[in-house]
Design a protein around this motif. Structure first.
Motif, PDB file in Angstrom:
ATOM      1  N   CYS A 131       0.818  -1.214   0.000  1.00  0.00           N
ATOM      2  CA  CYS A 131       0.000   0.000   0.000  1.00  0.00           C
ATOM      3  C   CYS A 131       0.853   1.267   0.000  1.00  0.00           C
ATOM      4  O   CYS A 131       0.387   2.322  -0.380  1.00  0.00           O
ATOM      5  N   HIS A 132       2.099   1.144   0.444  1.00  0.00           N
ATOM      6  CA  HIS A 132       2.995   2.299   0.508  1.00  0.00           C
ATOM      7  C   HIS A 132       4.254   1.992  -0.286  1.00  0.00           C
ATOM      8  O   HIS A 132       5.006   1.075   0.055  1.00  0.00           O
ATOM      9  N   ASP A 165       7.119   3.132  -0.376  1.00  0.00           N
ATOM     10  CA  ASP A 165       8.419   3.221   0.289  1.00  0.00           C
ATOM     11  C   ASP A 165       8.975   1.832   0.626  1.00  0.00           C
ATOM     12  O   ASP A 165      10.172   1.683   0.860  1.00  0.00           O
ATOM     13  N   ARG A 166       8.118   0.816   0.619  1.00  0.00           N
ATOM     14  CA  ARG A 166       8.554  -0.566   0.865  1.00  0.00           C
ATOM     15  C   ARG A 166       8.799  -1.343  -0.429  1.00  0.00           C
ATOM     16  O   ARG A 166       9.195  -2.509  -0.393  1.00  0.00           O
ATOM     17  N   TRP A 172       8.038   5.929 -10.197  1.00  0.00           N
ATOM     18  CA  TRP A 172       8.447   4.622  -9.667  1.00  0.00           C
ATOM     19  C   TRP A 172       8.758   3.652 -10.792  1.00  0.00           C
ATOM     20  O   TRP A 172       9.682   2.855 -10.703  1.00  0.00           O
ATOM     21  N   MET A 176      -0.720   7.540  -6.625  1.00  0.00           N
ATOM     22  CA  MET A 176      -0.721   7.105  -5.233  1.00  0.00           C
ATOM     23  C   MET A 176      -0.823   8.347  -4.361  1.00  0.00           C
ATOM     24  O   MET A 176      -0.607   9.456  -4.839  1.00  0.00           O
ATOM     25  N   LYS A 177      -1.142   8.155  -3.101  1.00  0.00           N
ATOM     26  CA  LYS A 177      -1.353   9.300  -2.209  1.00  0.00           C
ATOM     27  C   LYS A 177      -0.239  10.331  -2.293  1.00  0.00           C
ATOM     28  O   LYS A 177      -0.479  11.498  -2.526  1.00  0.00           O
ATOM     29  N   SER A 178       0.984   9.904  -2.076  1.00  0.00           N
ATOM     30  CA  SER A 178       2.086  10.861  -2.058  1.00  0.00           C
ATOM     31  C   SER A 178       3.168  10.539  -3.085  1.00  0.00           C
ATOM     32  O   SER A 178       4.219  11.161  -3.085  1.00  0.00           O
ATOM     33  N   ASP A 179       2.901   9.574  -3.951  1.00  0.00           N
ATOM     34  CA  ASP A 179       3.894   9.172  -4.937  1.00  0.00           C
ATOM     35  C   ASP A 179       3.296   9.111  -6.332  1.00  0.00           C
ATOM     36  O   ASP A 179       2.084   9.135  -6.517  1.00  0.00           O
TER      37      ASP A 179
END
Length: 189
Positions: free
Chosen positions: A24-25, A27-28, A55, A47-50
């Motif tokens: 879901c995030h 960063d992982r 990516w 995505m929310k902040s990306d």
């Protein structure tokens, strides 16, 4: 395959596909790529902040054996082109059926790109490295003379590249080129 929660639910019953994780995030994401070594990653474009396009570029550069399928709620031409340019193997809208998504994943695994080609058919030649560099300088509000000096090329050559950028991006102004380049994920801010 790494996939989002929505995608996982849709793909759980598909033959010959194994969802190894849902993230879901983002960063992982790199940690999970290293851990699972997926063949295909299904990535939401927004995505929310990306940004899924950014990516995708990172994944394609750092993990070239991973193929990326972009999943989007919108079939905007700019999104399709940006996904294509970022190196994604497929672009699928959330409105498409599970079968179409699964097929795009399978095709990507085989190294076959699948995009709505009718939406890409009018796409011009991608920008060259020098054009991208000049576009970056334009976004910094540099004049042709300044760009000429920075790149050690003639002002006339800069003008030629600027004209080429405008033509390839199908815009009428330098500002339009910057705005479209941002939408296409060609410029970072």
């Amino acid at each position: 395959m790494l996939a989002g929660l929505y995608t996982t639910i849709l793909l759980e019953n598909e033959d010959a596909l194994e969802v190894v994780n849902t993230i879901c995030h983002p960063d992982r994401l790199e940690e999970e790529i290293i851990k699972h070594k997926p063949d295909v990653i299904v990535m939401d474009i927004r995505m929310k902040s990306d940004n899924g396009i950014e990516w995708t570029k990172k994944i394609v550069e750092k993990y070239p054996t991973c193929k990326v399928v972009i999943l989007s709620g919108y079939a905007y031409d700019e999104y399709i082109r940006a996904a294509y340019e970022a190196g994604a193997y497929a672009f699928v809208t959330k409105e498409n059926s599970v079968f179409e998504l699964a097929n795009a994943i399978r095709q990507s695994h085989l190294g076959i790109k699948s995009f709505p080609m009718n939406r890409l058919s009018d796409y011009n030649t991608p920008l060259t490295k020098i054009e991208l560099k000049i576009l970056q300088f334009i976004s910094e509000d540099r004049t042709n003379a300044e760009i000429s000096e920075l790149l050690n090329i003639s002002k006339r050559t800069v003008e030629h590249h600027v004209s080429s950028i405008l033509r390839k991006l199908d815009v009428d102004s330098r500002v339009g080129a910057v705005v479209k380049a941002i939408k296409l994920g060609l410029l970072d801010f």
